[in-house]
Write an enzyme that holds these catalytic residues in place. Structure first.
Site, PDB file in Angstrom:
ATOM      1  N   SER A 113      11.502  10.868 -15.073  1.00 33.19           N
ATOM      2  CA  SER A 113      11.503  10.164 -13.777  1.00 33.19           C
ATOM      3  C   SER A 113      11.822   8.673 -13.883  1.00 33.19           C
ATOM      4  CB  SER A 113      10.144  10.324 -13.097  1.00 33.19           C
ATOM      5  OG  SER A 113       9.184   9.498 -13.735  1.00 33.19           O
ATOM      6  N   THR A 156      11.739  17.086 -14.708  1.00 30.27           N
ATOM      7  CA  THR A 156      10.698  16.691 -13.751  1.00 30.27           C
ATOM      8  C   THR A 156      10.832  17.520 -12.479  1.00 30.27           C
ATOM      9  OG1 THR A 156      12.155  15.064 -12.707  1.00 30.27           O
ATOM     10  CG2 THR A 156      10.796  14.288 -14.540  1.00 30.27           C
ATOM     11  N   ASP A 204       3.190  20.782   6.880  1.00 31.90           N
ATOM     12  CA  ASP A 204       4.515  20.685   6.273  1.00 31.90           C
ATOM     13  C   ASP A 204       5.540  20.998   7.357  1.00 31.90           C
ATOM     14  OD1 ASP A 204       5.877  21.601   3.044  1.00 31.90           O
ATOM     15  OD2 ASP A 204       6.956  21.051   4.887  1.00 31.90           O
ATOM     16  N   ARG A 227       4.060  10.528  -5.016  1.00 28.04           N
ATOM     17  CA  ARG A 227       4.733   9.301  -5.422  1.00 28.04           C
ATOM     18  C   ARG A 227       4.017   8.132  -4.764  1.00 28.04           C
ATOM     19  NH1 ARG A 227       6.481  11.774  -8.978  1.00 28.04           N
ATOM     20  NH2 ARG A 227       8.652  12.150  -9.653  1.00 28.04           N
ATOM     21  N   ASP A 275      -2.848   8.645  -8.848  1.00 29.92           N
ATOM     22  CA  ASP A 275      -2.183   8.903 -10.134  1.00 29.92           C
ATOM     23  C   ASP A 275      -0.798   8.261 -10.122  1.00 29.92           C
ATOM     24  OD1 ASP A 275      -0.327  11.415 -11.700  1.00 29.92           O
ATOM     25  OD2 ASP A 275      -1.867  10.245 -12.743  1.00 29.92           O
ATOM     26  N   GLU A 321       4.710   0.996  -9.495  1.00 33.83           N
ATOM     27  CA  GLU A 321       4.747   1.553 -10.860  1.00 33.83           C
ATOM     28  C   GLU A 321       6.025   1.088 -11.590  1.00 33.83           C
ATOM     29  OE1 GLU A 321       4.888   6.126 -12.085  1.00 33.83           O
ATOM     30  OE2 GLU A 321       3.449   5.714 -10.465  1.00 33.83           O
ATOM     31  N   HIS A 380      -0.068   8.215 -13.922  1.00 34.69           N
ATOM     32  CA  HIS A 380       1.000   9.169 -13.577  1.00 34.69           C
ATOM     33  C   HIS A 380       1.052  10.292 -14.600  1.00 34.69           C
ATOM     34  CE1 HIS A 380       5.240   9.603 -11.607  1.00 34.69           C
ATOM     35  NE2 HIS A 380       4.700  10.774 -11.900  1.00 34.69           N
ATOM     36  N   GLY A 418       0.737  15.758 -14.063  1.00 40.68           N
ATOM     37  CA  GLY A 418       1.501  16.909 -14.552  1.00 40.68           C
ATOM     38  C   GLY A 418       1.582  16.992 -16.060  1.00 40.68           C
ATOM     39  N   TYR A 419       0.878  16.110 -16.737  1.00 47.96           N
ATOM     40  CA  TYR A 419       1.000  15.982 -18.193  1.00 47.96           C
ATOM     41  C   TYR A 419       0.115  16.950 -18.963  1.00 47.96           C
ATOM     42  CZ  TYR A 419       4.203  12.033 -18.771  1.00 47.96           C
ATOM     43  OH  TYR A 419       5.311  11.218 -18.825  1.00 47.96           O
TER      44      TYR A 419
HETATM   45  N1  NAI Z   1       1.921  12.864 -10.483  1.00 47.11           N
HETATM   46  C1  NAI Z   1       2.630  13.726 -11.168  1.00 47.11           C
HETATM   47  O1  NAI Z   1       2.500  13.826 -12.412  1.00 47.11           O
HETATM   48  C2  NAI Z   1       3.598  14.624 -10.480  1.00 47.11           C
HETATM   49  C3  NAI Z   1       4.078  14.315  -9.228  1.00 47.11           C
HETATM   50  N2  NAI Z   1       4.956  15.139  -8.594  1.00 47.11           N
HETATM   51  C4  NAI Z   1       5.414  14.782  -7.246  1.00 47.11           C
HETATM   52  O2  NAI Z   1       4.935  15.773  -6.326  1.00 47.11           O
HETATM   53  C5  NAI Z   1       5.947  16.036  -5.362  1.00 47.11           C
HETATM   54  C6  NAI Z   1       5.746  17.410  -4.769  1.00 47.11           C
HETATM   55  O3  NAI Z   1       5.959  18.384  -5.779  1.00 47.11           O
HETATM   56  P1  NAI Z   1       6.265  19.897  -5.359  1.00 47.11           P
HETATM   57  O4  NAI Z   1       5.209  20.410  -4.437  1.00 47.11           O
HETATM   58  O5  NAI Z   1       6.537  20.655  -6.597  1.00 47.11           O
HETATM   59  O6  NAI Z   1       7.618  19.722  -4.556  1.00 47.11           O
HETATM   60  P2  NAI Z   1       8.292  20.740  -3.537  1.00 47.11           P
HETATM   61  O7  NAI Z   1       9.644  20.208  -3.275  1.00 47.11           O
HETATM   62  O8  NAI Z   1       8.089  22.126  -4.006  1.00 47.11           O
HETATM   63  O9  NAI Z   1       7.392  20.583  -2.210  1.00 47.11           O
HETATM   64  C7  NAI Z   1       7.407  19.409  -1.435  1.00 47.11           C
HETATM   65  C8  NAI Z   1       7.048  19.829  -0.014  1.00 47.11           C
HETATM   66  O10 NAI Z   1       6.919  18.657   0.792  1.00 47.11           O
HETATM   67  C9  NAI Z   1       7.372  18.992   2.086  1.00 47.11           C
HETATM   68  N3  NAI Z   1       7.628  17.767   2.852  1.00 47.11           N
HETATM   69  C10 NAI Z   1       8.723  16.970   2.821  1.00 47.11           C
HETATM   70  N4  NAI Z   1       8.575  15.952   3.694  1.00 47.11           N
HETATM   71  C11 NAI Z   1       7.346  16.113   4.281  1.00 47.11           C
HETATM   72  C12 NAI Z   1       6.605  15.386   5.247  1.00 47.11           C
HETATM   73  N5  NAI Z   1       7.104  14.278   5.813  1.00 47.11           N
HETATM   74  N6  NAI Z   1       5.370  15.826   5.582  1.00 47.11           N
HETATM   75  C13 NAI Z   1       4.855  16.942   5.007  1.00 47.11           C
HETATM   76  N7  NAI Z   1       5.522  17.704   4.111  1.00 47.11           N
HETATM   77  C14 NAI Z   1       6.745  17.265   3.742  1.00 47.11           C
HETATM   78  C15 NAI Z   1       8.600  19.850   1.846  1.00 47.11           C
HETATM   79  O11 NAI Z   1       8.903  20.619   2.970  1.00 47.11           O
HETATM   80  C16 NAI Z   1       8.148  20.686   0.659  1.00 47.11           C
HETATM   81  O12 NAI Z   1       7.605  21.915   1.078  1.00 47.11           O
HETATM   82  C17 NAI Z   1       7.247  15.871  -6.146  1.00 47.11           C
HETATM   83  O13 NAI Z   1       8.344  15.571  -5.297  1.00 47.11           O
HETATM   84  C18 NAI Z   1       6.915  14.711  -7.088  1.00 47.11           C
HETATM   85  O14 NAI Z   1       7.291  13.495  -6.470  1.00 47.11           O
HETATM   86  C19 NAI Z   1       5.390  16.308  -9.154  1.00 47.11           C
HETATM   87  C20 NAI Z   1       4.951  16.655 -10.416  1.00 47.11           C
HETATM   88  C21 NAI Z   1       4.050  15.817 -11.189  1.00 47.11           C
HETATM   89  O1  LIG Z   2       7.667  15.916 -12.463  1.00 47.01           O
HETATM   90  C1  LIG Z   2       7.472  14.905 -11.739  1.00 47.01           C
HETATM   91  O2  LIG Z   2       7.977  14.704 -10.621  1.00 47.01           O
HETATM   92  C2  LIG Z   2       6.559  13.887 -12.244  1.00 47.01           C
HETATM   93  O3  LIG Z   2       6.051  13.044 -11.520  1.00 47.01           O
HETATM   94  C3  LIG Z   2       6.348  13.820 -13.712  1.00 47.01           C
HETATM   95  O4  LIG Z   2       4.990  13.763 -14.009  1.00 47.01           O
HETATM   96  C4  LIG Z   2       7.075  12.611 -14.159  1.00 47.01           C
HETATM   97  O5  LIG Z   2       6.797  12.397 -15.479  1.00 47.01           O
HETATM   98  P1  LIG Z   2       7.794  11.378 -16.253  1.00 47.01           P
HETATM   99  O6  LIG Z   2       9.175  11.907 -15.999  1.00 47.01           O
HETATM  100  O7  LIG Z   2       7.617  10.038 -15.577  1.00 47.01           O
HETATM  101  O8  LIG Z   2       7.381  11.436 -17.658  1.00 47.01           O
END
Ligand code: NAI
Ligand SMILES: O=C(O)C(=O)[C@H](O)COP(=O)(O)O
Length: 376
Positions: free
Chosen positions: A71, A93, A171, A233, A256, A261, A278, A281-282
């Site tokens: 990311s 990611t 959603d 995010r 997180d 950031e 952050h 997901g780790y």
């Molecule tokens: N902190 C971390 O380590 C991690 C953070 N993330 C973040 O989590 C986010 C979500 O991940 P997933 O659920 O896998 O993505 P996804 O794409 O499967 O689901 C996102 C959902 O958000 C909905 N959405 C979009 N705009 C919206 C709004 N204004 N109001 C309500 N819902 C809305 C979409 O319709 C979709 O269903 C990722 O885009 C990423 O930025 C993901 C993995 C790890």
């Molecule tokens: O998969 C995502 O989206 C995430 O937020 C990951 O946790 C990002 O991890 P890095 O790519 O920043 O190591």
């Protein structure tokens, strides 16, 4: 192997597949190596570096065919305008807000991310934060508000239902369902916990932009005792509005991810009940799935068989969701989130977490294990 994929230039050995990859991609060499990619070229060259060091100049010197990122590497016109070698970009990611997908499509550059790779890891992070701050939720079921019901939000809803919690989900881009059952205001006004699981989108990208979705107006609709958790995010929450809200309500907030950031002002971390770097997901499973998914996509692009799987790379997993439900006191052994909180707070210097220290904590993070779960 489609000839058009390899970019032959006078200075480059014919039939060499050159890959530039973020060194923070888990088990990179187990997947991307000469043996696994032998069918693509006589020689496979893999150059790794820190994700923030992957710049246009860096790529100009190497002229890679494949770019594998996480990311922290913005992949856009700034990075690729003067590059004619890259044919495939993989981001290990879930989030893609660092990728200009429209630009890649216009350039004819293939792209793949790792949708859903860490959905259980992030859901388990959210539950850990909630139970750590409010252990009473093991026997007094709360109302969980989930904003964003994609891979992570819907997975979190499964855990919540498994616990007997009420779920209020919102959603606007998905059909109404037993989980997508509320308006945004209903989630904000009626939840005892609110967890954010949306991508970061602007008004130019979405009819329902998420940038600063949680602002002063949204925060004012929440009961002061509502626990807010953001593992999506940082910029989904307007950080200045959040600090004003916490000062007024003393709200418990878990972040997180952070709007600025990798720099975090001490004023922000000091206001939080839990602050982590952050890493929701780790887990070993989450990161390995991320690597697997972009490896699978590259093999498909190259017309190669998939010969590497994550299973041989996973040690036995002692952590089971069912066991934790039977013995909630084991939670710190499953995941002691306050260790991560302490590690982040320990690197505050001169009134902030410096970017290099934030990145260092993530680069050296001891990957958790994702709790095994019977199919819900
Ligand atoms: N902190 C971390 O380590 C991690 C953070 N993330 C973040 O989590 C986010 C979500 O991940 P997933 O659920 O896998 O993505 P996804 O794409 O499967 O689901 C996102 C959902 O958000 C909905 N959405 C979009 N705009 C919206 C709004 N204004 N109001 C309500 N819902 C809305 C979409 O319709 C979709 O269903 C990722 O885009 C990423 O930025 C993901 C993995 C790890
Ligand atoms: O998969 C995502 O989206 C995430 O937020 C990951 O946790 C990002 O991890 P890095 O790519 O920043 O190591």
């Amino acid at each position: 192997m489609p000839d058009t994929f390899l970019n032959h230039t006078p200075t480059k050995k014919a039939h060499t597949l050159t890959i530039v990859a973020d060194s923070n991609i888990a088990s990179l060499s187990d997947f991307f190596n000469a043996h696994n990619l032998a069918g693509a070229a006589e020689t496979v060259e893999i150059i790794t570096c820190a994700g923030r060091e992957i710049t246009a100049d860096f790529l100009a010197n190497i002229q890679p065919d494949v770019l594998l990122v996480r990311s922290v590497t913005p992949v856009n016109e700034t990075l690729l305008a003067d590059n004619n070698s890259v044919r495939f970009v993989g981001s290990a990611t879930i989030g893609t807000d660092h990728i200009d997908q429209a630009y890649l499509k216009a350039r004819g550059i293939a792209f793949a991310n790792a949708a859903g790779c860490s959905k259980h890891s992030v859901a388990q992070y959210v539950l850990t934060a909630a139970f750590t701050l409010r252990p009473e939720y093991w026997h007094d079921a709360p109302t969980l508000g989930i904003i964003g019901l994609g891979n992570i939000g819907s997975t979190l809803a499964l855990y919540a239902k498994d616990l007997g919690w009420q779920v209020l989900g919102y959603d606007p881009l998905l059909p109404v369902s037993d989980v997508n059952n509320s308006t945004l205001d209903e989630v904000l006004q009626s939840s005892s916990i609110i967890s954010l699981h949306v991508p970061l989108t602007s008004a130019q990208q979405s009819d329902y932009p998420t940038e600063h979705l949680i602002d002063a107006e949204a925060l004012a609709k929440m009961h002061k005792d509502t626990l807010l958790i953001n593992s999506a995010r940082g910029a989904v929450i307007a950080e200045a509005d959040l600090l004003a809200d916490i000062a007024k309500t003393e709200r418990q907030v878990v972040l997180d991810v952070f709007e600025h950031e990798p720099t975090i002002a001490a004023q922000t971390s000091d206001a939080l009940s839990i602050a982590t770097m952050h890493i929701a997901g780790y887990t070993l499973e989450g990161k390995l799935r991320g690597t697997q998914m972009i490896y699978d996509a590259l093999c498909q692009t190259l017309g190669l068989p998939i010969v590497q799987r994550i299973e041989p790379l996973l040690p036995a997993n002692p952590y089971h969701w069912a066991a934790l439900k039977d013995a909630p006191q084991l939670l710190p052994e499953f995941y002691d989130i306050m260790q991560d909180d302490a590690a982040l707070r320990a690197v505050v210097t001169e009134g902030q977490v410096q970017g290099k220290d934030f990145d260092g904590l993530r680069r050296n993070y001891p990957l958790r294990r994702e709790w095994a779960f019977a199919a819900f």
